[in-house]
Design a protein around this motif. Structure first.
Motif, PDB file in Angstrom:
ATOM      1  N   THR A  53       4.564 -12.951  -6.986  1.00 25.25           N
ATOM      2  CA  THR A  53       3.385 -13.691  -7.436  1.00 25.25           C
ATOM      3  C   THR A  53       2.315 -12.756  -8.000  1.00 25.25           C
ATOM      4  OG1 THR A  53       2.520 -13.644  -5.189  1.00 25.25           O
ATOM      5  CG2 THR A  53       3.710 -15.630  -5.829  1.00 25.25           C
ATOM      6  N   SER A  54       2.591 -11.466  -8.070  1.00 28.81           N
ATOM      7  CA  SER A  54       1.585 -10.519  -8.603  1.00 28.81           C
ATOM      8  C   SER A  54       1.265 -10.857 -10.054  1.00 28.81           C
ATOM      9  CB  SER A  54       2.137  -9.083  -8.509  1.00 28.81           C
ATOM     10  OG  SER A  54       1.719  -8.311  -9.610  1.00 28.81           O
ATOM     11  N   ARG A  77       6.383 -13.793  -0.624  1.00 25.35           N
ATOM     12  CA  ARG A  77       6.163 -14.295   0.737  1.00 25.35           C
ATOM     13  C   ARG A  77       6.147 -15.806   0.796  1.00 25.35           C
ATOM     14  NH1 ARG A  77       0.951 -11.229   3.088  1.00 25.35           N
ATOM     15  NH2 ARG A  77       0.060 -11.819   1.093  1.00 25.35           N
ATOM     16  N   ARG A  81       4.517 -20.824  -3.978  1.00 28.45           N
ATOM     17  CA  ARG A  81       3.857 -20.077  -5.063  1.00 28.45           C
ATOM     18  C   ARG A  81       4.899 -19.367  -5.927  1.00 28.45           C
ATOM     19  NH1 ARG A  81      -0.125 -16.199  -3.126  1.00 28.45           N
ATOM     20  NH2 ARG A  81      -0.637 -16.152  -5.312  1.00 28.45           N
ATOM     21  N   GLY A 104       7.156  -7.633   2.132  1.00 30.55           N
ATOM     22  CA  GLY A 104       7.249  -6.189   1.933  1.00 30.55           C
ATOM     23  C   GLY A 104       6.935  -5.388   3.185  1.00 30.55           C
ATOM     24  N   TYR A 195      -6.081   3.252   0.811  1.00 27.64           N
ATOM     25  CA  TYR A 195      -5.388   2.692  -0.351  1.00 27.64           C
ATOM     26  C   TYR A 195      -4.924   3.819  -1.270  1.00 27.64           C
ATOM     27  CZ  TYR A 195      -4.588   0.251  -4.761  1.00 27.64           C
ATOM     28  OH  TYR A 195      -4.021  -0.218  -5.932  1.00 27.64           O
ATOM     29  N   VAL A 228      -7.808  -4.061 -12.974  1.00 25.52           N
ATOM     30  CA  VAL A 228      -7.233  -5.207 -13.700  1.00 25.52           C
ATOM     31  C   VAL A 228      -7.760  -6.474 -13.029  1.00 25.52           C
ATOM     32  CG1 VAL A 228      -5.114  -6.313 -14.509  1.00 25.52           C
ATOM     33  CG2 VAL A 228      -5.123  -3.843 -14.060  1.00 25.52           C
ATOM     34  N   THR A 230      -7.305  -9.419 -11.362  1.00 25.74           N
ATOM     35  CA  THR A 230      -6.267 -10.180 -10.645  1.00 25.74           C
ATOM     36  C   THR A 230      -6.868 -10.608  -9.302  1.00 25.74           C
ATOM     37  OG1 THR A 230      -5.362  -8.353  -9.340  1.00 25.74           O
ATOM     38  CG2 THR A 230      -4.516  -8.574 -11.586  1.00 25.74           C
TER      39      THR A 230
HETATM   40  N1  NAP Z   1      -5.581  -5.296  -9.856  1.00 22.28           N
HETATM   41  C1  NAP Z   1      -5.847  -4.002 -10.012  1.00 22.28           C
HETATM   42  O1  NAP Z   1      -6.955  -3.601 -10.393  1.00 22.28           O
HETATM   43  C2  NAP Z   1      -4.750  -3.000  -9.792  1.00 22.28           C
HETATM   44  C3  NAP Z   1      -4.939  -1.719 -10.311  1.00 22.28           C
HETATM   45  C4  NAP Z   1      -3.939  -0.759 -10.103  1.00 22.28           C
HETATM   46  C5  NAP Z   1      -2.810  -1.101  -9.404  1.00 22.28           C
HETATM   47  N2  NAP Z   1      -2.660  -2.350  -8.894  1.00 22.28           N
HETATM   48  C6  NAP Z   1      -1.436  -2.627  -8.133  1.00 22.28           C
HETATM   49  O2  NAP Z   1      -0.766  -3.691  -8.745  1.00 22.28           O
HETATM   50  C7  NAP Z   1       0.069  -4.327  -7.785  1.00 22.28           C
HETATM   51  C8  NAP Z   1       0.003  -5.815  -8.018  1.00 22.28           C
HETATM   52  O3  NAP Z   1      -1.304  -6.268  -7.790  1.00 22.28           O
HETATM   53  P1  NAP Z   1      -2.032  -7.330  -8.731  1.00 22.28           P
HETATM   54  O4  NAP Z   1      -3.212  -6.648  -9.291  1.00 22.28           O
HETATM   55  O5  NAP Z   1      -1.045  -7.984  -9.626  1.00 22.28           O
HETATM   56  O6  NAP Z   1      -2.640  -8.353  -7.670  1.00 22.28           O
HETATM   57  P2  NAP Z   1      -2.003  -9.685  -7.044  1.00 22.28           P
HETATM   58  O7  NAP Z   1      -1.794 -10.679  -8.110  1.00 22.28           O
HETATM   59  O8  NAP Z   1      -2.881 -10.039  -5.913  1.00 22.28           O
HETATM   60  O9  NAP Z   1      -0.601  -9.161  -6.525  1.00 22.28           O
HETATM   61  C9  NAP Z   1      -0.398  -8.563  -5.260  1.00 22.28           C
HETATM   62  C10 NAP Z   1       0.959  -9.019  -4.822  1.00 22.28           C
HETATM   63  O10 NAP Z   1       1.345  -8.380  -3.599  1.00 22.28           O
HETATM   64  C11 NAP Z   1       1.933  -9.391  -2.797  1.00 22.28           C
HETATM   65  N3  NAP Z   1       1.939  -9.063  -1.381  1.00 22.28           N
HETATM   66  C12 NAP Z   1       0.892  -8.763  -0.594  1.00 22.28           C
HETATM   67  N4  NAP Z   1       1.331  -8.575   0.662  1.00 22.28           N
HETATM   68  C13 NAP Z   1       2.671  -8.777   0.641  1.00 22.28           C
HETATM   69  C14 NAP Z   1       3.693  -8.739   1.616  1.00 22.28           C
HETATM   70  N5  NAP Z   1       3.435  -8.460   2.911  1.00 22.28           N
HETATM   71  N6  NAP Z   1       4.966  -8.992   1.233  1.00 22.28           N
HETATM   72  C15 NAP Z   1       5.247  -9.278  -0.054  1.00 22.28           C
HETATM   73  N7  NAP Z   1       4.339  -9.352  -1.020  1.00 22.28           N
HETATM   74  C16 NAP Z   1       3.058  -9.092  -0.667  1.00 22.28           C
HETATM   75  C17 NAP Z   1       1.091 -10.619  -3.056  1.00 22.28           C
HETATM   76  O11 NAP Z   1       1.783 -11.741  -2.583  1.00 22.28           O
HETATM   77  P3  NAP Z   1       1.026 -13.058  -2.069  1.00 22.28           P
HETATM   78  O12 NAP Z   1       0.942 -13.934  -3.283  1.00 22.28           O
HETATM   79  O13 NAP Z   1       1.932 -13.612  -1.025  1.00 22.28           O
HETATM   80  O14 NAP Z   1      -0.296 -12.633  -1.537  1.00 22.28           O
HETATM   81  C18 NAP Z   1       1.009 -10.523  -4.564  1.00 22.28           C
HETATM   82  O15 NAP Z   1       2.166 -11.015  -5.175  1.00 22.28           O
HETATM   83  C19 NAP Z   1      -0.426  -3.868  -6.417  1.00 22.28           C
HETATM   84  O16 NAP Z   1       0.546  -3.005  -5.852  1.00 22.28           O
HETATM   85  C20 NAP Z   1      -1.692  -3.102  -6.724  1.00 22.28           C
HETATM   86  O17 NAP Z   1      -1.890  -2.009  -5.843  1.00 22.28           O
HETATM   87  C21 NAP Z   1      -3.601  -3.315  -9.087  1.00 22.28           C
END
Ligand code: NAP
Length: 296
Positions: A53-54, A77, A81, A104, A195, A228, A230
């Motif tokens: 769902t990310s 999870r 969704r 995860g 983090y 980003v 999100t």
């Molecule tokens: N947004 C930023 O600014 C940014 C910048 C650099 C890197 N990142 C990295 O990008 C990646 C994706 O994040 P995003 O920005 O796309 O935000 P996001 O849409 O909130 O995605 C985070 C994802 O991690 C999942 N997750 C959290 N805990 C979990 C668990 N225990 N088991 C399985 N899945 C789990 C969430 O699932 P649920 O839907 O179940 O919560 C969601 O799908 C992350 O690793 C983050 O560190 C983000």
């Protein structure tokens, strides 16, 4: 930050150099590395999303499907969704979209989840490792359990899926991982040290995995997005959109790059001001060429 393929090579050469020479030993044939190893079969290019769902991963998957359709597994999870994402990816061109449950943080389940996905897809061409969480020190509030949970998810959980995927990609002799790291990985961060540290471990692990998988025809692209917009973090008007990130990732994927550090909007603005647009385009193209040639 320095991630040197040469280190890995010298480590690999170490034990071999120390071994006694055997007169009749046949020469060791190292298979030619095949970059962008995504053999397109009759069913197209298959995609597995861990952290299905990310927002960043979904945008990347949509962009990949726009290039080449194929089946998708959305591992998340929450299956409801995940089903919403599966529908979206069907609209984007997925020939089939399956959902499976994935947490995860349950590190010992990683192998089973990857096996389940492989069974559905038959062959995995692209895996997007995107699950993760961001909690700053205010959010963690000195709670050791919460701190260890964050490290377990972002670091140990990622290694667990990396190990499971390694076995699969080695036996297929193909497939590419897109590992979603982060710009602040390894940075000194007063309010988000856990983090940054967990993402540094993630980053080093997947950058190293790229080196060890390449000789068997598989590969890893480590991406490092800046802020980003999100659900993960508080949104900011200067942050990139997931779609903007996806465009760069798919370009890097097509170019066979191993690492992609994505510039923030502010950095782009400064770069444009410092370099004439034409020159900047040329530097980018040259960097891509060099990166392809030396495999980083
Ligand atoms: N947004 C930023 O600014 C940014 C910048 C650099 C890197 N990142 C990295 O990008 C990646 C994706 O994040 P995003 O920005 O796309 O935000 P996001 O849409 O909130 O995605 C985070 C994802 O991690 C999942 N997750 C959290 N805990 C979990 C668990 N225990 N088991 C399985 N899945 C789990 C969430 O699932 P649920 O839907 O179940 O919560 C969601 O799908 C992350 O690793 C983050 O560190 C983000």
């Amino acid at each position: 930050m320095h991630r040197c393929a040469c280190n890995a090579v010298s480590l690999c050469n170490g034990p071999a150099a120390a071994m006694p020479a055997r007169a009749a030993a046949p020469p060791v044939v190292v298979p030619e590395p095949t970059r962008s190893a995504a053999p397109a079969g009759a069913s197209g290019r298959s995609v597995l999303i861990l952290g299905g769902t990310s927002a960043i991963a979904v945008a990347i998957a949509e962009a990949l499907l726009g290039q080449q359709s194929g089946p998708v597994v959305v591992a998340a999870r929450d299956l409801d969704r995940a089903e919403v994402v599966a529908d979206r990816l069907r609209s984007a061109g997925a020939t089939e979209a399956f959902t499976i449950r994935f947490n995860g943080a349950e590190v010992h389940e990683a192998e089973r989840v990857v096996a389940e996905a492989v069974q559905l897809l038959k062959r995995v061409d692209v895996v997007i490792v995107a699950f993760g969480n961001y909690v700053d020190s205010d959010g963690l509030a000195g709670d050791l359990e919460a701190t260890l949970d964050l490290v377990t998810l972002n670091f140990l959980g990622a290694i667990a899926v990396g190990e499971a995927l390694t076995d699969v990609l080695r036996s297929q002799r193909s497939g590419r991982i897109i590992a979603v790291s982060s710009r602040p990985n390894g940075w000194t961060m007063e309010h988000a040290g856990t983090y940054a540290a967990s993402k540094a471990g993630f980053d080093t692990y997947f950058a190293s995995l790229a080196v060890s998988l390449r000789p068997v025809g598989a590969d890893v692209l480590v991406i490092r997005p800046p802020g980003v917009n999100t659900p993960l973090i508080e949104n900011h008007s200067s942050f990139l959109t997931p779609e903007e990130v996806a465009v760069e990732v798919v370009q890097a994927f097509s170019d066979g790059m191993a690492e992609l550090t994505i510039l923030s909007r502010e950095e782009r603005r400064l770069a444009r001001r410092s370099f004439p647009r034409k020159l900047l385009g040329r530097v980018r193209r040259d960097m891509r060429k060099v990166s392809r040639r030396i495999g980083v």
